[in-house]
Structures are given as C-alpha cells and as structure tokens.
Design a protein around this motif. Structure first.
Motif, mmCIF file in Angstrom:
data_model
loop_
_atom_site.group_PDB
_atom_site.id
_atom_site.type_symbol
_atom_site.label_atom_id
_atom_site.label_comp_id
_atom_site.label_asym_id
_atom_site.label_seq_id
_atom_site.Cartn_x
_atom_site.Cartn_y
_atom_site.Cartn_z
ATOM 1 N N ASN A 89 0.805 -1.225 0.000
ATOM 2 C CA ASN A 89 0.000 0.000 0.000
ATOM 3 C C ASN A 89 0.831 1.266 0.000
ATOM 4 O O ASN A 89 0.524 2.223 -0.685
ATOM 5 N N PHE A 90 1.891 1.277 0.822
ATOM 6 C CA PHE A 90 2.604 2.527 1.037
ATOM 7 C C PHE A 90 3.978 2.550 0.386
ATOM 8 O O PHE A 90 4.590 3.592 0.263
ATOM 9 N N GLY A 91 4.497 1.376 0.024
ATOM 10 C CA GLY A 91 5.850 1.322 -0.526
ATOM 11 C C GLY A 91 6.897 1.467 0.568
ATOM 12 O O GLY A 91 6.615 1.935 1.666
ATOM 13 N N LEU A 92 8.143 1.043 0.260
ATOM 14 C CA LEU A 92 9.227 1.249 1.217
ATOM 15 C C LEU A 92 9.564 2.742 1.240
ATOM 16 O O LEU A 92 9.182 3.478 0.336
ATOM 17 N N PHE A 93 10.311 3.153 2.241
ATOM 18 C CA PHE A 93 10.696 4.570 2.376
ATOM 19 C C PHE A 93 9.469 5.478 2.297
ATOM 20 O O PHE A 93 9.540 6.565 1.748
ATOM 21 N N ALA A 94 8.315 5.004 2.810
ATOM 22 C CA ALA A 94 7.096 5.807 2.697
ATOM 23 C C ALA A 94 7.336 7.171 3.319
ATOM 24 O O ALA A 94 7.934 7.283 4.374
ATOM 25 N N LYS A 95 6.858 8.198 2.623
ATOM 26 C CA LYS A 95 7.165 9.542 3.093
ATOM 27 C C LYS A 95 6.343 9.892 4.331
ATOM 28 O O LYS A 95 6.838 10.477 5.268
ATOM 29 N N CYS A 96 5.084 9.476 4.310
ATOM 30 C CA CYS A 96 4.216 9.856 5.420
ATOM 31 C C CYS A 96 3.189 8.756 5.633
ATOM 32 O O CYS A 96 2.164 8.726 4.968
ATOM 33 N N PRO A 149 -6.252 10.995 1.226
ATOM 34 C CA PRO A 149 -7.009 9.796 0.878
ATOM 35 C C PRO A 149 -6.355 8.581 1.529
ATOM 36 O O PRO A 149 -5.234 8.243 1.201
ATOM 37 N N ALA A 150 -7.052 7.959 2.456
ATOM 38 C CA ALA A 150 -6.444 6.826 3.162
ATOM 39 C C ALA A 150 -6.515 5.594 2.278
ATOM 40 O O ALA A 150 -7.573 5.249 1.762
ATOM 41 N N PRO A 151 -5.373 4.921 2.083
ATOM 42 C CA PRO A 151 -5.403 3.675 1.320
ATOM 43 C C PRO A 151 -6.137 2.612 2.118
ATOM 44 O O PRO A 151 -6.213 2.720 3.337
ATOM 45 N N PRO A 152 -6.684 1.619 1.464
ATOM 46 C CA PRO A 152 -7.440 0.598 2.205
ATOM 47 C C PRO A 152 -6.500 -0.139 3.142
ATOM 48 O O PRO A 152 -5.468 -0.614 2.719
ATOM 49 N N ALA A 153 -6.862 -0.190 4.417
ATOM 50 C CA ALA A 153 -5.983 -0.911 5.353
ATOM 51 C C ALA A 153 -6.384 -2.378 5.359
ATOM 52 O O ALA A 153 -7.266 -2.788 4.615
ATOM 53 N N MET A 154 -5.736 -3.144 6.217
ATOM 54 C CA MET A 154 -5.966 -4.598 6.232
ATOM 55 C C MET A 154 -7.452 -4.928 6.355
ATOM 56 O O MET A 154 -7.944 -5.821 5.735
ATOM 57 N N ALA A 155 -8.133 -4.202 7.254
ATOM 58 C CA ALA A 155 -9.508 -4.584 7.491
ATOM 59 C C ALA A 155 -10.418 -3.656 6.720
ATOM 60 O O ALA A 155 -10.881 -2.669 7.242
#
Length: 491
Positions: free
Chosen positions: A462-469, A475-481
């Motif tokens: 969802n966020f990639g490595l080295f995520a900036k924030c 816009p919140a990416p879909p989390a696990m649940a």
C-alpha cells in the motif's frame, strides 16, 4: 541517617556475595570500597547511581510500556474487548514467569562463575553469556542472534514512534524528515555508560507513561462514543493473530532483564520485581485500551496510533511530548545492551573513558536509523517483531534453557535457586515450561508470524518502502480490514 548509608550498603554487598570463600574476600573488599565511594549522599548519586530494588522496578515498569500504549487500542479493535483483556492477563503472567526463569539462570551462572573466582567488576553480564556458561557455544550464538535482532528492531520501533507522534503536534514536516531529526537526537544515548545510570530516567519515564495512559482513558470517556460506532472484532483470523502478537510483544520487554538485574546490588531480589512491574502495567494498559476501543470501535483498525483519533488540545500535546521523551529513554534502554555486545566484539568493553566508548558505539546507531526510514509502519512492525523475535527471545529460549540446565539430578540438587513456593516440584516446572514453548511456538510464532507478516507485506504494497508519510491525512489507502459485512446478531 546519611552516615548509616555507606555501612548498610557495604554490609549488603558482603551479604550479596553468596558463598564467602577466602579467595573472594579480596573482591568483596573492593566492592565495599567502591560502594563507599558511591554512597556519599549527593545529587549526582540521587540521579545517577541506581541499584536498589526500586530502581529495578522502575526500570522494568517504564521499559515495558512505551509506544505500545498507543497501539493497544488498535489491537483491541482486532481482537474484540474480551479477548483483548484476557490475552493481556495471560501474556502478562507468562512474561513474568519467563522473566523469573531468566533471573534463576542468571543467579545460577553467577554462582558457578564465582566458585571459579571470576570477578565481574568492570563487566556487565549479558543473557548470551549466561547461555554460553550454562549450555555452551551453540546456545550462545542463538541467544545472541535473537537478542540483538530484537533489540535492534526495538530501537527502530522507538524511532518510528517518535516521528509518528511528533507529527500530531507539528505536521509541517513529513514523518520521514522527523525520523532523520530524531535519529540524530537518539544517537546521544551512546554517552550513558550502563543501567546504573538510568535511575532518574526510568523514574520520569514511568510518570510519563502513567500520564499518557490515563489521558487516553479519560479523553476517550469524555469524548464519548463516536457516531455509528461499531465493535465487530474479531472478524478475520489474520487480524486476530496480529493483535494477539502485539500483546505478546507488549509483555516481552525483558530482553534487557539480565542487564537490569546486573545493575542491582542484590540481584537475587529480582524474582518478584518483574511480576510487580507487570501488575502495575496492567493498570495502565487495560483501562486505556478498553476505553479508547469503547469510544471509537472499528475506526481504530485503520489508525494504529491512538493519538490520531483524539481531539487536539493541550492535554493531547502534553501526552505526545511526554511520550517523545519517553521514547528517547526507551531507545537508550533497547540500545544499551547492543552497545555492550558491540564493545565486547571490538574489545572496548573494559575501557574507562566514556568518550572513547561513545565513539566506538556510534556504528550501532546507523543501521537503526536506516531501518526506521525504510519501514515506517508504526503498528504492523510491532506485531512482526513480536511474532518473529520476541516469541523466541523472551519465551521459548528461556523456557528451553531452564529445562536443559536442570535436566540432571545433580544440577537440580546444587541449584542456586530452588523452585518457587507455589510450584514446589521440578516436574511441575517442566510441564509449565513445555506448555509455554509449545504455545508460543504454535500461536505466537506460527499463527502470529503468518498474520503479522502478511499484514506487513500488505503495508509495503500500500505505502511502498521509504514511505514519506505513513497513515497521514489525505485519501487513506485501504488498510488490512476493509469494512467487514456488518453482523446483525448481537453477541
């Protein structure tokens, strides 16, 4: 009173060396002299040289809960209220038991070594040396590998938590930039020589976590339940075990047990301290997590930091700042054993000069900084560390080591510590230890490892490595649940 102190401590030092053979008297005299140097009543003493039972209690209690307080409500939303509370109590008791085993093995190692006239004057005994002395080099390697990796990631988590928290006060910089800044600040912990010197820090640290825990509980109750709040957990197996492993991680703070114990003047008193610390910690973790979960319910699934849901006000800012300072202290706690190991590797452990040692310790901080920037996933990394490292370091290895150390009848007869009064037979201890090993292997490492790794990989996707924030507004990416279908029947 003040004149009494030196004699009293010197007497304790003599009592503490268990078997006073002739050859040891020299060592005791030296200790006595050293204690008299230390026990002159002064401010430096008050803040710096701690070795009493209270110091150990403060160290344990403040070291056990730090940023975990903020992720526990999220775990509750994955587990549901009942499981959350029961698992906390279960793992708390189990954690205290294995801490007790570690202290028994430490006393055994020390008693055996002192029979061979080994002096530990400038040397800090560590867990892997205990394993080495009692069970041989293979165990030493295993203990060292798990312990160091665990402490390394423990320190990484503290750094990530710093950035994650400060963001709620000042969001002009993104979390990654904050991580750079805090990495530099935390590097100053190389100047603190050993656990004796954490006296004032652990005292303050405990005050800070206590404030934060009650702030979370009261703020959540004052806020009241959010509109349309739902409490569906537990819904998915993956989430259930992720939450459970975070709790396992919470009560697995005793990778530094041996070093805290070594910093005491009378290490044999350590046995019950950990249990007392855990009981106090329960008063912090259970009310705060339960209250926040009650107020926000399933929203917490996408917010691994409890601060993010509470309204911004002076109290919250205070809590954030206190947690920041505390993270700094915990970073020192997690790093100090790593520094010791590193010093022993490069042969600098007996050096007296603080500045030289600080320079030698710097290479330890660099990789920690690096990892914190690669994986900024505040909640999931706790569970992953819990499943893959804490399960072995804190539960499986001590229990197995205890079973192996006392497998011979002769070892049981000469044991430095006999079995505790509530479990008088060795067989009962064996059965209990075997249960811990199997339980943690299957539930903690097996299911927990599967759940938390799949969650971790999901975060990377969802966020990639080295995520900036990570998990910032926007816009919140879909989390696990992703919202599960609502249940229509009430439990």
């Amino acid at each position: 009173m003040e004149t009494m102190l030196p004699q009293k401590q010197a007497e304790e030092a003599i009592v503490a060396s268990l078997n006073e053979t002739e050859s040891e008297v020299g060592g005791v005299r030296e200790e006595e002299k050293e204690l008299q140097d230390h026990s002159g009543f002064s401010i430096k003493n008050l803040l710096w040289h701690g070795g009493s039972v209270w110091d150990a209690w403060f160290s344990c209690a403040s070291n056990q809960v730090a940023q975990v307080l903020l992720t526990l409500p999220c775990s509750f939303s994955q587990l549901g209220m009942l499981s959350g509370i029961l698992l906390q109590i279960f793992y708390g008791i189990m954690g205290s038991w294995t801490a007790y085993l570690i202290s028994v093995l430490y006393m055994e190692y020390r008693a055996r070594k002192e029979k061979e006239n080994v002096s530990f004057k400038n040397h800090v005994i560590q867990w892997f040396e205990v394993l080495d002395g009692l069970l041989g080099p293979y165990w030493k390697a295993v203990g060292l590998a798990f312990n160091c990796t665990f402490l390394l990631f423990g320190s990484v988590i503290q750094l990530i938590a710093c950035a994650s928290n400060i963001y709620y006060i000042n969001d002009h910089l993104d979390k990654r930039t904050w991580t750079y800044i805090f990495g530099a600040c935390c590097a100053t912990s190389v100047f603190i020589p050993s656990f004796h010197n954490y006296r004032i820090w652990s005292f303050l640290g405990l005050g800070m976590t206590t404030y934060t825990a009650w702030y979370l509980a009261i703020a959540a109750l004052v806020h009241g339940q959010a509109e349309n709040v739902t409490h569906t957990g537990p819904t998915k197996l993956v989430l259930y075990f992720t939450g459970a492993t975070n709790i396992l991680y919470t009560f697995g703070g005793h990778a530094v047990t041996v070093e805290i114990m070594h910093a005491m003047w009378k290490p044999q008193k350590f046995k019950y301290i950990y249990l007392m610390a855990t009981l106090y910690v329960f008063t912090l973790t259970i009310p705060s997590a339960a209250a926040v979960y009650w107020a926000f319910g399933d929203e917490l699934l996408n917010h691994s930091n409890a601060f993010s849901l509470l309204p911004k006000n002076g109290f919250r800012d205070t809590a954030v700042i206190l947690m920041l300072i505390h993270q700094f202290i915990t970073f020192g706690f997690a790093c100090t054993p790593l520094y010791f190991v590193w010093e022993k590797v490069i042969g600098m452990h007996d050096t007296k000069s603080i500045c030289l040692r600080a320079l030698a310790r710097l290479p330890v901080v660099i990789p920690i900084w690096f990892f914190a920037i690669i994986f900024p996933f505040f909640g999931p990394i706790n569970s992953a560390v819990g499943a893959l490292l804490v399960s072995f370091t804190v539960y499986i290895i001590p229990a197995t080591a205890h079973m192996l150390t006392y497998r011979k009848a002769s070892a049981r007869q000469n044991a430095a510590e006999k079995p505790p009064f509530f479990m008088p037979s060795w067989t009962a201890m064996y059965v209990f230890n075997a249960f811990i090993v199997v339980w943690v292997l299957v539930v903690g490492f097996g299911f927990g490892g599967w759940a938390s790794m799949s969650n971790f990989i999901k975060q990377i996707d969802n966020f990639g490595l080295f995520a900036k924030c990570y998990q910032c507004k926007g816009p919140a990416p879909p989390a696990m649940a992703a919202a599960p279908p609502p249940h229509h029947h009430n439990h």
